[in-house]
Design a protein around this motif. Structure first.
Motif, short mmCIF file in Angstrom:
data_model
loop_
_atom_site.label_atom_id
_atom_site.label_comp_id
_atom_site.label_asym_id
_atom_site.label_seq_id
_atom_site.Cartn_x
_atom_site.Cartn_y
_atom_site.Cartn_z
N ILE A 171 0.85 -1.20 0.00
CA ILE A 171 0.00 0.00 0.00
C ILE A 171 0.89 1.26 0.00
N THR A 191 10.03 3.65 6.38
CA THR A 191 9.80 2.23 6.66
C THR A 191 11.10 1.68 7.23
N ARG A 192 11.01 0.60 8.03
CA ARG A 192 12.21 0.16 8.75
C ARG A 192 13.18 -0.65 7.91
N GLN A 193 12.65 -1.39 6.93
CA GLN A 193 13.54 -2.30 6.19
C GLN A 193 14.29 -1.55 5.07
N ARG A 196 13.43 -2.06 1.41
CA ARG A 196 12.20 -1.39 0.96
C ARG A 196 12.46 0.10 0.71
N CYS A 237 0.22 4.39 6.09
CA CYS A 237 0.01 3.13 5.35
C CYS A 237 0.65 1.95 6.09
N GLU A 242 1.75 3.42 16.41
CA GLU A 242 2.86 4.38 16.44
C GLU A 242 2.79 5.36 15.26
N LEU A 260 -4.90 5.23 6.00
CA LEU A 260 -5.34 4.06 5.23
C LEU A 260 -5.20 2.78 6.06
N VAL A 262 -5.16 -0.21 8.71
CA VAL A 262 -6.22 -0.79 9.54
C VAL A 262 -5.61 -1.25 10.85
N SER A 286 -9.52 6.87 4.62
CA SER A 286 -9.82 6.40 3.26
C SER A 286 -10.10 4.91 3.31
N LEU A 288 -11.56 1.55 1.21
CA LEU A 288 -11.89 0.86 -0.05
C LEU A 288 -11.71 1.77 -1.28
P1 NAP Z 1 2.07 -4.39 5.20
O1 NAP Z 1 2.64 -5.25 4.15
O2 NAP Z 1 1.94 -4.91 6.58
O3 NAP Z 1 2.96 -3.08 5.20
C1 NAP Z 1 3.00 -2.17 6.25
C2 NAP Z 1 4.45 -1.92 6.56
O4 NAP Z 1 4.55 -0.84 7.46
C3 NAP Z 1 5.13 -3.06 7.32
O5 NAP Z 1 5.50 -4.13 6.50
C4 NAP Z 1 6.33 -2.34 7.93
O6 NAP Z 1 7.46 -2.38 7.04
C5 NAP Z 1 5.85 -0.89 7.99
N1 NAP Z 1 5.86 -0.43 9.37
C6 NAP Z 1 5.51 -1.07 10.50
N2 NAP Z 1 5.73 -0.30 11.57
C7 NAP Z 1 6.23 0.87 11.09
C8 NAP Z 1 6.66 2.08 11.71
N3 NAP Z 1 6.62 2.23 13.03
N4 NAP Z 1 7.11 3.08 10.92
C9 NAP Z 1 7.14 2.93 9.58
N5 NAP Z 1 6.77 1.81 8.95
C10 NAP Z 1 6.31 0.80 9.71
O7 NAP Z 1 0.63 -3.89 4.79
P2 NAP Z 1 0.05 -3.39 3.38
O8 NAP Z 1 -0.54 -4.52 2.64
O9 NAP Z 1 1.00 -2.49 2.70
O10 NAP Z 1 -1.20 -2.55 3.96
C11 NAP Z 1 -0.95 -1.42 4.79
C12 NAP Z 1 -2.17 -1.13 5.66
O11 NAP Z 1 -3.23 -0.69 4.84
C13 NAP Z 1 -2.70 -2.34 6.41
O12 NAP Z 1 -3.12 -1.96 7.69
C14 NAP Z 1 -3.89 -2.77 5.57
O13 NAP Z 1 -4.83 -3.50 6.32
C15 NAP Z 1 -4.39 -1.44 5.11
N6 NAP Z 1 -5.24 -1.40 3.92
C16 NAP Z 1 -6.19 -0.45 3.90
C17 NAP Z 1 -7.00 -0.31 2.81
C18 NAP Z 1 -8.03 0.78 2.81
O14 NAP Z 1 -8.94 0.76 1.98
N7 NAP Z 1 -7.93 1.74 3.68
C19 NAP Z 1 -6.85 -1.17 1.71
C20 NAP Z 1 -5.85 -2.12 1.74
C21 NAP Z 1 -5.04 -2.24 2.87
P3 NAP Z 1 8.95 -2.28 7.65
O15 NAP Z 1 9.19 -3.59 8.30
O16 NAP Z 1 9.80 -1.96 6.47
O17 NAP Z 1 8.91 -1.15 8.64
#
Ligand code: NAP
Length: 342
Positions: A171, A191-193, A196, A237, A242, A260, A262, A286, A288
Motif C-alpha cells: 500500500i 519504513t524500517r527495512q 524497501r 500506510c 505508532e 489508510l 487498519v 480512506s 476501499l
Molecule cells: P504491510 O505489508 O503490513 O505493510 C505495512 C508496513 O509498514 C510493514 O510491512 C512495515 O514495514 C511498515 N511499518 C511497520 N511499523 C512501522 C513504523 N513504526 N514506521 C514505519 N513503517 C512501519 O501492509 P500493506 O498490505 O502495505 O497494507 C498497509 C495497511 O493498509 C494495512 O493496515 C492494511 O490493512 C491497510 N489497507 C487499507 C486499505 C483501505 O482501503 N484503507 C486497503 C488495503 C489495505 P517495515 O518492516 O519496512 O517497517
C-alpha cells in the motif's frame, strides 16, 4: 476445480469444489493471478467478519471463459480485473453516492466466493477490461491500487506538494507512486527495512527515512529535518498505532493526514486535539475504492505504475494454506497465487 476455502476461524484448505456457473449478468473468469492481502490473514484468524465456508481472494484478474444471460460488454477470451466490492445501490449510503459505506456491502473473496481458485464468477458491472498483452501478474494489483487511488484523490495533492508515506508494504509503495503521478514534488517513504527504502527510491520516492534509526518527527518535520515544518500531506500506510500517532505531527500547519492503515478493532491511539486545532491539520480516512477501480485498471494497463518489482513470490494453490496461516516472510511485499502453477 480447486479452491482455497475458509471453513472457520483458523481453518483454511485447498479442496475440490464444483466449478461455478455464471448466473444472469455474470462472467465466469479463469483466474490467472490473485494477490494475498493482510486482510486474508485477518479473515483466517477470524479478526474480520466473513461468511465461511467461502473461497477467499479479493485481488484477482483472469480470462473470461463464459458469460451468463444478458452480458453485453464482455465475451470469452477477454482479460478482466474484478472490483470485489459489490454495493447494493439502494441503501441510504449508496443513494448518497457513498458506495464504499454501503450498508449491505458484499465483497467477492470475503462474503461470496473469490479468486483463490481456478475460476470465479464476477458480476459484469464489477469487471473492467485489461489488455491481453499485459503480463498476467499485473492484473492482481488493480484492487490494492484502487484503494490507494481513493486515498490520493481524497488528499487533493497539488503539483509540487510535499508528501510523507508511513509504511513500505504494497500500500505504501503504490501510494508513493500515485503521489508522484498526482504531481507531488517530494515524496519521503518511512519504513524500517532498508531493502524497501531503496526500492521506494528506485520507483518514485524522492527520499526515504528509517524510523528505527532516529526519531521521525524531528527527523522529518524538525528545523533540520527533511521537510522543515512538516509535509503538505501524510499518508499512514503501516496500520500500527505508532504511525497513527506520528502522522499529525509530521503534517505542516494546514496540512492533511490520510489514514489508510487498519488497526485492530477496539485499539485506540492518543491524538492531541489542541495541536490538530491550532495548526488546522485535516485528518481524513480512506476506506476501499469507490468508483476508482476502472482508473486503477487503466493505470495498470498503461504501465505507469511499477508493480513487477513488488512481487516477492508466485505460488500455486497447494502452497496457499501455508502462506495464509503465516506472517509475510521478511522483506516480502506481495505474494501472488497463480492457479496455473503446479
Ligand atoms: P504491510 O505489508 O503490513 O505493510 C505495512 C508496513 O509498514 C510493514 O510491512 C512495515 O514495514 C511498515 N511499518 C511497520 N511499523 C512501522 C513504523 N513504526 N514506521 C514505519 N513503517 C512501519 O501492509 P500493506 O498490505 O502495505 O497494507 C498497509 C495497511 O493498509 C494495512 O493496515 C492494511 O490493512 C491497510 N489497507 C487499507 C486499505 C483501505 O482501503 N484503507 C486497503 C488495503 C489495505 P517495515 O518492516 O519496512 O517497517
Amino acid at each position: 476445480m480447486l479452491a482455497g476455502r475458509l471453513e472457520g476461524n483458523g481453518s483454511f484448505f485447498v479442496r475440490e469444489v464444483e466449478t461455478p456457473v455464471p448466473g444472469p449478468g455474470e462472467l465466469l473468469v479463469r483466474i490467472e493471478a490473485a494477490g494475498i492481502c493482510g486482510t486474508d490473514r485477518h479473515l483466517f484468524r477470524g479478526e474480520f467478519p466473513s461468511r465461511p465456508p467461502v473461497t477467499l481472494g479479493h485481488e484477482f484478474s483472469g480470462i473470461v471463459e463464459a458469460t451468463g444471460a444478458g452480458v453485453t460488454r464482455f465475451r470469452a477470451g477477454m482479460r478482466v480485473t474484478g472490483d470485489p466490492n459489490i454495493a447494493c445501490g439502494g441503501c441510504a449510503q449508496c443513494r448518497r453516492g457513498r458506495v464504499n459505506l454501503c450498508e449491505n456491502l458484499v465483497a467477492i473473496g470475503i462474503h461470496r466466493d473469490g479468486g483463490f481458485a481456478e475460476h470465479v464468477t464476477v458480476p459484469e458491472n464489477q469487471a473492467y477490461e485489461l489488455p491481453l498483452s499485459l503480463p498476467p501478474e499485473r492484473g492482481a494489483f488493480c484492487e490494492p491500487l484502487a484503494c490507494c487511488l481513493h486515498a490520493v484523490d481524497k488528499a487533493e495533492i497539488r503539483a509540487g506538494a510535499s508528501v510523507v508515506v508511513l509504511g513500505g508494504g504494497v500500500i505504501g509503495m503504490l501510494t508513493v507512486q500515485l503521489a508522484r503521478l498526482a504531481g507531488a514534488g517530494s515524496v519521503i517513504l518511512a519504513t524500517r527495512q532498508a531493502v524497501r527504502r531503496s526500492l521506494a527510491e528506485e520507483i518514485g520516492a524522492t527520499g526515504s527515512f528509517d524510523p528505527a534509526a532516529q526519531d521521525i518527527v524531528p527527523g522529518i518535520a524538525g528545523p533540520d529535518g527533511l521537510l522543515p515544518g512538516g509535509a503538505d500531506i501524510v499518508f499512514e500506510c503501516a496500520g500500527v498505532a505508532e504511525t497513527v500517532r506520528q502522522a499529525p505531527k509530521l503534517a505542516r500547519s494546514g496540512g492533511t493526514v490520510v489514514l489508510l492503515g487498519v488497526l485492530p478493532q477496539g485499539e485506540t491511539v492518543e491524538i492531541e486535539p489542541f495541536d490538530l486545532l491550532f495548526r488546522e491539520v485535516k485528518l481524513l480516512t480512506s476506506f476501499l475504492n469507490p468508483f476508482v477501480h476502472g482508473r486503477a485498471a487503466a493505470l495498470i494497463a498503461s504501465g505507469a505504475i511499477e508493480v513487477d518489482r513488488l512481487v516477492s513470490r508466485c505460488i500455486g494453490l497447494a502452497d496457499l494454506p501455508d502462506a495464509i496461516a503465516n506472517p509475510p516472510r521478511p522483506g516480502e511485499i506481495k505474494v501472488l497465487v497463480m492457479p496455473g502453477l503446479a
